[in-house]
Design an enzyme around this catalytic site. Structure first.
Site, PDB file in Angstrom:
ATOM      1  N   CYS A 181       4.608   2.587   9.607  1.00  0.00           N
ATOM      2  CA  CYS A 181       5.095   1.612   8.629  1.00  0.00           C
ATOM      3  C   CYS A 181       6.522   1.957   8.199  1.00  0.00           C
ATOM      4  O   CYS A 181       7.312   1.067   7.889  1.00  0.00           O
ATOM      5  CB  CYS A 181       4.158   1.557   7.433  1.00  0.00           C
ATOM      6  SG  CYS A 181       3.875   3.163   6.682  1.00  0.00           S
ATOM      7  N   HIS A 484       2.351   4.671   2.011  1.00  0.00           N
ATOM      8  CA  HIS A 484       2.636   3.526   2.878  1.00  0.00           C
ATOM      9  C   HIS A 484       4.004   2.961   2.518  1.00  0.00           C
ATOM     10  O   HIS A 484       4.366   2.850   1.343  1.00  0.00           O
ATOM     11  CB  HIS A 484       1.547   2.470   2.673  1.00  0.00           C
ATOM     12  CG  HIS A 484       1.781   1.195   3.419  1.00  0.00           C
ATOM     13  ND1 HIS A 484       1.980   1.165   4.776  1.00  0.00           N
ATOM     14  CD2 HIS A 484       1.861  -0.108   2.996  1.00  0.00           C
ATOM     15  CE1 HIS A 484       2.158  -0.083   5.172  1.00  0.00           C
ATOM     16  NE2 HIS A 484       2.094  -0.872   4.112  1.00  0.00           N
TER      17      HIS A 484
END
Length: 1363
Positions: A181, A484
């Site tokens: 990510c 994330h």
């Protein structure tokens, strides 16, 4: 007949179906077509008779979509093909389960998003999906294992079809490979930067200079083209990461997005050398600052100019209790000078003395694209943990940088910009405030010196033009342990902000950006927990507001020619992928079986388009199974088949032109049934198989001749009564229904007499595939209870007989007897049933027989059983014999075995002790076989066959549906059925466990107290005959095939083998052979053969078998100072009650004869062996079983002593010691030390005696692992627990309670040898090689986090010597 599905998913006549109220089907539908709807669920409760087309209508109405613009697919199975749009099949026929939750996914159709229904006004905005909607999803998607994956985030399951079309924003997402990510966020930011994207498009790839797969700029160019032109919702980044030189493991590594940015820019600069883009990164991202020190006495200033690509801003100063509240405040602190006074005074070159001075940084030039890194990751020295600072820090949408630039420095010449800058300073600015930058300072691998003296001098901007506008916020959600990344990016085309969260792209508002300031509580607390999760901005990218430089992204029509050709190439590739996907979505994939006349049972996968007809599918199957030239196509047909139960569910008469999609119930990822390509001979006709029928294999039993015939297939209905079933059998067999007894074998050793006339087959326990035995005679056997009847005894014996292959020793005296037996038995092979069976069997029964025989042959091949060419030819002739019942068997002697096998298949009769003669007194044969139910159950509970059956996934019915094959395995198990191959594989995995358990608890004598053989007390079925084979390992010796009741004891089995071996059973040993050709002796004589299964191999070896109280022992030599300290010597026998000295007296002559070792009894000792570890020393007066526990297949060490034994008492302790010399970096040889107690002081005294080290300087440590406790000389000095603070050896952390422990010792005054880097590397290689040879792994440092690297040469260089 009209049919409907029953609970068992098979078709039954409609009149049997209960006319109950129609059930309903609960459908739960997840809309995966948009990020906004992915968490929504639609619920429908429909009648089970609802058609699929009606389901689509209802879903379209409820979801607000135009019907036909979306697909529905099963949600709990990935890769599932969509349900048919216009199908009139009911939900229940399509696999929906009434009364249960049926999960579906609403997905894009043909790569296009669903159309909003017109009554919803046709736009997303007016249908409640506008930016202000409270239902939309903002912020991080909850993920599982994203980059940094802390495990706090759980991911929704994304279906493949959910990424097939663009989101409504018009932007394309990026698929997260696993933990990429951080990469996706940076790539989307670079893509949304017009100046970077346009420059990348203007670069042209030269294929002659580099491979496309390793070119980073080319792969980025391809990715950007796809992001701009693809119709997909999200695209993969694997080609880009492959160009980085990364393998799949890199996708599972978490990295910092700022670190990636710098490393990627360095790699691009390297790749772009000698091109127009050579200075692109510097032109866009590089700024300059001055690092100065000014003397406060004379005003002299010493300075140097550094370049930077990003500005790291401290969130909270070191030691401070409050964080900076805004980016402007942090920037001001960044350039705030500090005073050097007191002990930190600066030596002034002009004053020639130490003076107070002012040290600081001044910005000279800001880049066009300004990158600010918010240093949220820090280190807490109180807890010694990395922490994330979640404090609130605001940032403006427009940032005025004019207050932070020095006017005087602007006017000063900048030609010295990087001349003094060290390579370690490149790419970032340095000050004392940066001393805590743990994320960047240690990275020696990152970056290349960005010398800008060759670049065009940039004109200085007036302060009024130093306004920057924010266009990218990279957000981190999580903690210092992991989290994330995603990005909020403003489009310069329309000024709208978007959230780029991996494959999801959606619109956001200013309010969403403000939420990334952090510090949700608003208070500036001192301590942030190391494991607290929060969501806040981590990197900010601003662009200078300058109309003369601000660019717009190139439109597709303005692309350079090489980009236009690339677009066309990618478009064609995407179209091809779409076509292939469409084909895949319409292809039925189902298991296909075929009984090939030559290759036996074959299995494959049939892949057929749903629109192909049954006739076309049959032709495809015909070619797939390689039947061309073997059987005509018209002699083949496809039938519905259940391979697990060997059940032919139905045939498809008259449906040759029906599409396969309709026949199979649609395109599915897996089917609950299979297909069988059935074959017939040209003179036969196919038997129709109706839905709802059950298959019954009927074996006819003749009590007079003790014959059990091969099976005849009969199809019946579950609702038929026993009376009707008997009449059906009577028609198929010609037997009388009035006197018929029918016995159902439901599973192993479970025989049920079906005697209630009106009871249905279902009530009696019939299932899809069943096995029954029928007998119709006038004998009085009908009158006795079933369990006492001759029929029960015959079937019981039939069900418990197994086939074993027994390898006899060379030059066995019993070979002549074998030939005699063969001749005698062969004379009886033409039993009455052989001659008459052809008169009453239908063509279908004959075909069924041949099929079963082929199955049996197939199994022999699958299990690798040693079947000779002559055996195969016998089987083949047997097959021919069945096809033509009138054909006479060949009288060639090579058919002797086959004849015997045929007889065994049909005539199970007792033969005493291998004599070959058949007893005529049938009553006497069974007297000794009668057992109580409890005895039978006990046998079953200890049987490996049964345990395997019970632990397997097969239903119990599977185990009793056996047919007779050409070589009948007389236990009645389905050993030549298709399912047996699975069961036999399970056996292979379990075999060793069974035998080990069998042999761990000693032996039993074959004889009772009076010397009479125990085997004589009981008779169980045994029959042996010669067997020829061509397996390489068995080819020189004679082999028997033995059919024996597995309830026989090992002692009785050995006695039955005496005539064939030629010696008494006490003079030979039985070894069980496993799949890997390992042999283990079976010694528990009172155990039955229940742990054996069909076609197990047994090797007979001459030699004295163990008597009661005797144990076979493996003797190994212990060589403490050899590289391989454990060497096998001999197998010997120790007896209970024998002393250690007596065993040594028996052992030494054996060692002299077999190993050429001439040893003195006083110079050898025996000691316990636990794997490779030497243990307790056995003293001469110790008695086995009294002082020393002993077991079957025991192992013991023999150690040769240099002097007479010093161990005299069990209270003494024998320790193996080894000196470590740090100055020489060497380990000395092992020396044994005998201690009188467990005192540490005594140990140190003994060590001092043998080494000369003074007591106060002697240190010791216990070795780790298994003997010889090897350890690298580079690790031993610091890794072992030296000089533990204990007074006795038998306490923690030593726990030395038994002989054989390893202790290292050293002189504390001795310092380790100083090694150069070269010497250390050389020694490291030698130690690694030495320890690998001894099976010990070596590691010189704890595992470190993998550095982020991009490899410009296509991949990392692998060290060939690396472990």
């Amino acid at each position: 007949m009209e049919t409907v599905p029953s609970e068992e998913n098979q078709f039954v006549p409609k009149e049997i179906q209960n006319a109950a109220e129609e059930p309903r089907v609960l459908c739960i539908i997840q809309d995966t077509t948009s990020a906004k709807t992915v968490n929504e669920r639609l619920t429908l409760n429909l009648p089970a008779s609802t058609t699929l087309s009606k389901l689509y209508e209802d879903v379209a109405h409820k979801a607000g979509y135009v019907n036909g613009t979306f697909d529905l697919a099963w949600g709990n199975i990935t890769g599932m093909a969509p349900l048919e749009h216009n199908s009139e099949m009911s939900l229940s026929d399509s696999g929906f389960e009434p009364g249960k939750k049926n999960f579906l996914q609403l997905t894009d159709k043909d790569g296009e998003q669903p159309q909003i229904a017109s009554d919803e006004s046709g736009t997303a905005e007016s249908s409640g999906l506008d930016d202000s909607s409270q239902e939309r999803f903002i912020g991080p998607l909850q993920r599982d294992g994203s980059a940094g994956g802390s495990g706090d985030y759980s991911s929704p399951s994304y279906s493949y079809s959910s990424i097939l079309s663009k989101s409504e924003t018009g932007y394309v997402g990026l698929v997260n490979q696993a933990m990429t990510c951080y990469l996706n966020s940076l790539l989307q930011t670079l893509y949304m930067t017009p100046e970077f994207r346009n420059a990348l498009y203007n670069w042209e790839f030269e294929e002659s200079e580099e491979e496309p797969v390793t070119s980073i700029p080319y792969q980025l160019q391809r990715l950007f083209v796809l992001l701009q032109t693809s119709k997909k919702r999200a695209i993969e980044t694997t080609d880009v990461t492959r160009s980085f030189g990364w393998d799949s493991s890199e996708a599972w590594q978490q990295h910092d997005v700022q670190e990636l940015c710098r490393v990627m820019f360095d790699a691009l600069e390297q790749k772009w050398k000698q091109t127009e883009q050579a200075d692109l990164i510097n032109q866009l991202y590089q700024g300059k600052l001055k690092d100065y020190v000014r003397c406060l006495e004379c005003g002299y200033e010493s300075w140097r100019i550094d370049t930077y690509l990003d500005i790291p801003l401290v969130i909270r100063p070191f030691g401070a209790s409050q964080a900076y509240g805004s980016v402007e405040e942090a920037l001001q602190a960044f350039i705030q000078p500090e005073t050097l006074d007191g002990p930190n005074q600066y030596f002034c070159e002009r004053c020639k003395k130490k003076c107070d001075a002012r040290k600081g940084l001044r910005f000279l030039h800001f880049p066009y694209l300004l990158t600010l890194q918010l240093k949220r990751f820090d280190f807490d020295y109180t807890t010694m943990h990395r922490i994330k600072l979640n404090d609130r820090m605001t940032f403006p949408e427009e940032l005025d940088m004019s207050p932070f630039i020095d006017v005087e420095d602007e006017k000063s010449p900048q030609t010295e910009s990087c001349t003094d800058s060290g390579a370690e300073n490149e790419g970032s600015c340095h000050s004392d405030q940066m001393s805590n930058d743990f994320s960047t300072d240690d990275c020696v691998d990152e970056g290349i010196c960005l010398d800008s003296t060759s670049s065009t001098e940039r004109a200085l901007k007036p302060k009024s033009l130093l306004t920057f506008e924010l266009f990218s916020v990279m957000v981190h959600s999580g903690s210092a342990a992991g989290g994330h990344y995603y990005a909020y990016i403003k489009s310069f085309s329309d000024g709208q902000w978007y959230s780029f969260n991996d494959q999801h792209v959606s619109k956001i508002t200013q309010d969403d950006i403000r939420k990334t300031y952090g510090g949700s509580s608003g208070s500036r607390v001192y301590y942030s927990s190391a494991f607290a999760s929060s969501t806040n901005a981590y990197m900010l990218i601003y662009r200078l507001k300058d109309p003369s430089r601000n660019a717009k992204v190139l439109a597709v029509e303005d692309f350079p020619e090489h980009i236009k050709s690339l677009v066309q190439k990618e478009k064609e590739s995407e179209e091809q992928e779409k076509r292939q996907r469409e084909i895949e979505r319409n292809t039925c994939k189902i298991k296909l079986f075929c009984m090939h006349p030559v290759k036996m049972m074959m299995e494959s996968k049939l892949e057929v388009h749903k629109d192909k007809t049954l006739k076309e599918a049959t032709e495809m199957s015909y070619k797939l199974m390689e039947l061309e030239g073997v059987i005509p196509l018209e002699c083949c047909r496809l039938v519905k088949y259940d391979e697990f139960h060997e059940y032919l569910e139905r045939s498809y008469e008259g449906e040759e032109d029906t599409p396969m999609g309709l026949l199979l119930g649609g395109v599915k990822s897996s089917y609950m049934f299979d297909l069988l390509l059935e074959t017939r001979r040209p003179d036969q006709v196919f038997q129709p198989y109706k839905p709802g029928e059950v298959m019954v294999k009927v074996h006819v039993v003749d009590l007079k001749t003790e014959t059990i015939a091969p099976p005849i297939s009969v199809r019946a209905y579950l609702n038929q009564s026993i009376t009707e079933f008997k009449q059906l059998i009577a028609q198929a067999t010609g037997l009388s229904a009035e006197t018929m007894r029918v016995v159902l074998e439901r599973c192993y050793n479970d025989l049920r007499l079906l005697y209630v006339p009106n009871k249905t087959l279902k009530a009696e326990g019939f299932f899809r595939s069943n096995k029954v035995f029928v007998e119709s005679s006038e004998l009085s056997d009908h009158q006795v209870p079933f369990t006492d009847s001759l029929l029960w005894k015959l079937l019981d014996r039939h069900g418990n007989t197994i086939r074993l292959f027994v390898l006899l020793p060379e030059q066995s005296p019993g070979t002549l007897a074998n030939r005699t037996v063969c001749q005698k038995v062969g004379e009886d092979s033409d039993g009455p049933f052989e001659g008459s069976k052809g008169n009453r069997k239908s063509v279908e029964a004959i075909l069924e027989e041949s099929t079963e025989k082929l199955k049996n042959l197939s199994l022999q091949q699958q299990q690798g059983s040693s079947t000779s060419d002559s055996q195969k030819s016998s089987d083949a002739s047997d097959f021919e014999h069945i096809e033509s019942p009138t054909q006479e068997a060949d009288s060639n002697s090579s058919l002797c075995v086959a004849a015997d096998n045929r007889e065994l298949e049909n005539r199970i009769r007792g033969a005493p002790g291998g004599s070959g003669g058949a007893s005529s007194d049938t009553e006497n044969q069974f007297v000794c076989e009668e057992r109580s139910d409890s005895e039978v159950n006990n046998d079953r509970s200890t049987s490996s066959v049964d345990s395997d059956i019970l632990s397997s996934s097969h239903s119990s019915d599977t185990l009793c549906n056996a047919d007779s094959g050409p070589i009948q395995l007389a236990n009645g198990l389905d050993s030549h059925s298709i399912t047996s191959s699975r069961r036999s594989k399970a056996h292979e995995g379990k075999k060793e466990t069974w035998d080990t358990a069998e042999e761990d608890s000693g032996t039993d004598s074959e004889y009772d107290d009076n010397g009479k053989s125990k085997a004589e007390a009981q008779y169980l079925y045994f029959r042996a005959e010669p067997y020829s084979q061509d397996e390489a390992s068995w080819e020189t010796q004679k082999c028997l095939v033995v059919h024996v009741d597995k309830r026989i004891t090992l002692a009785a089995f050995k006695q039955r083998l005496e005539p064939y071996v030629g010696v008494m059973s006490s003079q030979f040993k039985v070894f069980r052979v496993y799949a890997n050709n390992q042999e283990f002796e079976s010694v528990r004589l009172n155990e039955t053969l229940s742990s054996f299964s069909d076609d197990n191999k047994i090797t007979i070896r001459l030699g004295r078998a163990l008597k009661k109280g005797e144990y076979r022992v493996k003797v190994y030599q212990l060589l403490v100072n050899e590289p391989e300290p454990c060497k096998f010597l001999v197998d010997t026998v120790f007896a209970k009650g024998m002393t250690v000295r007596q065993s040594k007296e028996e052992l030494l002559p054996q060692l002299k004869e077999q190993c050429k070792l001439d040893l003195s009894i006083d110079r050898v000792r025996l000691r316990k062996k636990t794997w490779k570890n030497p243990g307790t020393v056995f003293l001469d007066y110790h008695v086995y079983e009294e002082d020393i526990s002993i077991s079957s297949n025991w192992e013991v060490f023999l150690e040769v002593l240099n002097e007479p034994e010093k161990m005299k008492s069990m209270s003494q302790l024998a320790i193996l010691t080894r000196r470590w010399s740090p100055a020489a970096m060497k380990l000395g040889p092992f020396q044994e030390v005998i201690l009188e107690s467990s005192s540490v002081d005594e140990l140190k005294e003994k060590l001092s005696e043998i080494s000369g080290i003074a007591l106060e300087n002697l240190e010791f440590a216990k070795g780790r692992g298994t003997f010889p406790c090897d350890i690298s000389v580079l690790e031993i000095h610091q890794d072992l627990d030296w000089n533990p603070k204990v007074s006795t050896l038998n306490v923690w952390p030593l726990y030395i309670c038994d002989d054989g422990a390893v202790v290292f010792y050293r002189d504390s005054r001795e310092e380790p040898l100083e090694l150069s880097e070269e010497e250390r590397n050389e020694l490291m290689k030698k130690e690694s090689s030495r320890l690998l040879k001894t099976g010990h792994r070596v590691s010189y440092s704890p595992r470190k986090e993998k550095a982020l690297k991009i490899y410009l040469d296509g991949g990392p260089v692998r060290d060939s010597g690396q472990d």
